[in-house]
Design a protein around this motif. Structure first.
Motif, PDB file in Angstrom:
ATOM      1  N   PHE A  96      45.570  42.307  30.376  1.00 33.04           N
ATOM      2  CA  PHE A  96      45.446  42.529  31.816  1.00 33.04           C
ATOM      3  C   PHE A  96      45.811  41.227  32.513  1.00 33.04           C
ATOM      4  O   PHE A  96      45.269  40.168  32.194  1.00 33.04           O
ATOM      5  N   LEU A 106      42.386  43.278  27.147  1.00 31.88           N
ATOM      6  CA  LEU A 106      42.033  44.641  27.522  1.00 31.88           C
ATOM      7  C   LEU A 106      41.151  45.235  26.430  1.00 31.88           C
ATOM      8  O   LEU A 106      41.438  45.077  25.238  1.00 31.88           O
ATOM      9  N   LEU A 138      37.709  44.909  30.818  1.00 35.91           N
ATOM     10  CA  LEU A 138      38.172  43.599  30.375  1.00 35.91           C
ATOM     11  C   LEU A 138      37.074  42.928  29.562  1.00 35.91           C
ATOM     12  O   LEU A 138      35.883  43.146  29.794  1.00 35.91           O
ATOM     13  N   VAL A 174      48.853  45.698  34.192  1.00 39.01           N
ATOM     14  CA  VAL A 174      48.264  46.157  32.934  1.00 39.01           C
ATOM     15  C   VAL A 174      49.381  46.164  31.899  1.00 39.01           C
ATOM     16  O   VAL A 174      50.367  46.891  32.050  1.00 39.01           O
TER      17      VAL A 174
END
Length: 216
Positions: A96, A106, A138, A174
């Motif tokens: 991320f 992530l 996260l 992302v």
């Protein structure tokens, strides 16, 4: 005719109510914000990889990001590749990217299992014609407790941070890492894809605050 004390008090109260209603409307309109994927940038990546019609990626975020802090979001992957072409989502390599460019790990939230950062995340398999739906967060949003284990305690973004990014036109991303296994029978080698889904924080028009829409 001069205004007596009672009428003057009523006038002050009336003015205060009008000011309060006005401020409430201004604050409500300022919160009309959405997180939207930059489809153009994503499609450019997919086209360069020959996956424009074979792979669909979507993310589901809070519909009111300035009213409630987000701690998780939904990642949706649809495999449109031909029969026999499986896709693996590599969570260990997926990341991320924040507004400042900082990269964070992530983390997929497994269904019916306890969160464990000490173990490597297993791959998710997406068969042709199937859609994968996962809830993710996260790593830095998690906190460990000796009794309850890991739990999600921190938001992905603070509300002031989202508002600042919206006003300055900043993006976050992302980054999803895919592996398409080799198919020797078709003389196809292993293929790896690192795809970034870019997102913008956008202010919605005032019409989004009402249930009716003006006729055109």
């Amino acid at each position: 005719m001069p205004i007596n004390s009672f009428e003057f008090l009523i006038l002050i109260l009336y003015s205060w109510v009008l000011w309060y209603v006005y401020q409430s409307i201004v604050e409500e309109l300022d919160q009309l914000t959405a997180i939207k994927m930059n489809q153009g940038q994503l499609q450019e990546q997919l086209e360069s990889l020959g996956l424009a019609k074979q792979l669909t990626i979507q993310c589901g975020f809070s519909r009111t990001p300035l009213a409630e802090e987000m701690r998780t979001f939904t990642l949706i992957v649809a495999n449109r590749l031909p029969e026999g072409s499986y896709l693996y989502v590599d969570w260990q390599r997926s990341t991320f990217r924040t507004f400042s460019g900082e990269v964070k790990r992530l983390f997929r939230i497994p269904r019916g299992q306890n969160l464990d950062l000490f173990e490597g995340q297993s791959l998710s398999i997406v068969a042709p014609g199937e859609t994968l739906v996962e809830i993710v967060t996260l790593e830095n949003c998690l906190m460990f407790d000796k009794e309850s284990g890991y739990s999600i305690v921190s938001p992905i973004f603070r509300i002031p941070e989202l508002k600042k990014a919206r006003d300055r036109g900043m993006q976050f991303g992302v980054n999803v890492f895919f592996h398409e296994p080799a198919r020797p029978e078709e003389n196809k080698p292993d293929r790896f894809y690192a795809i970034t889904c870019p997102f913008n924080i956008v202010k919605l028009p005032w019409q989004s605050a009402v249930y009716w829409r003006p006729k055109r």
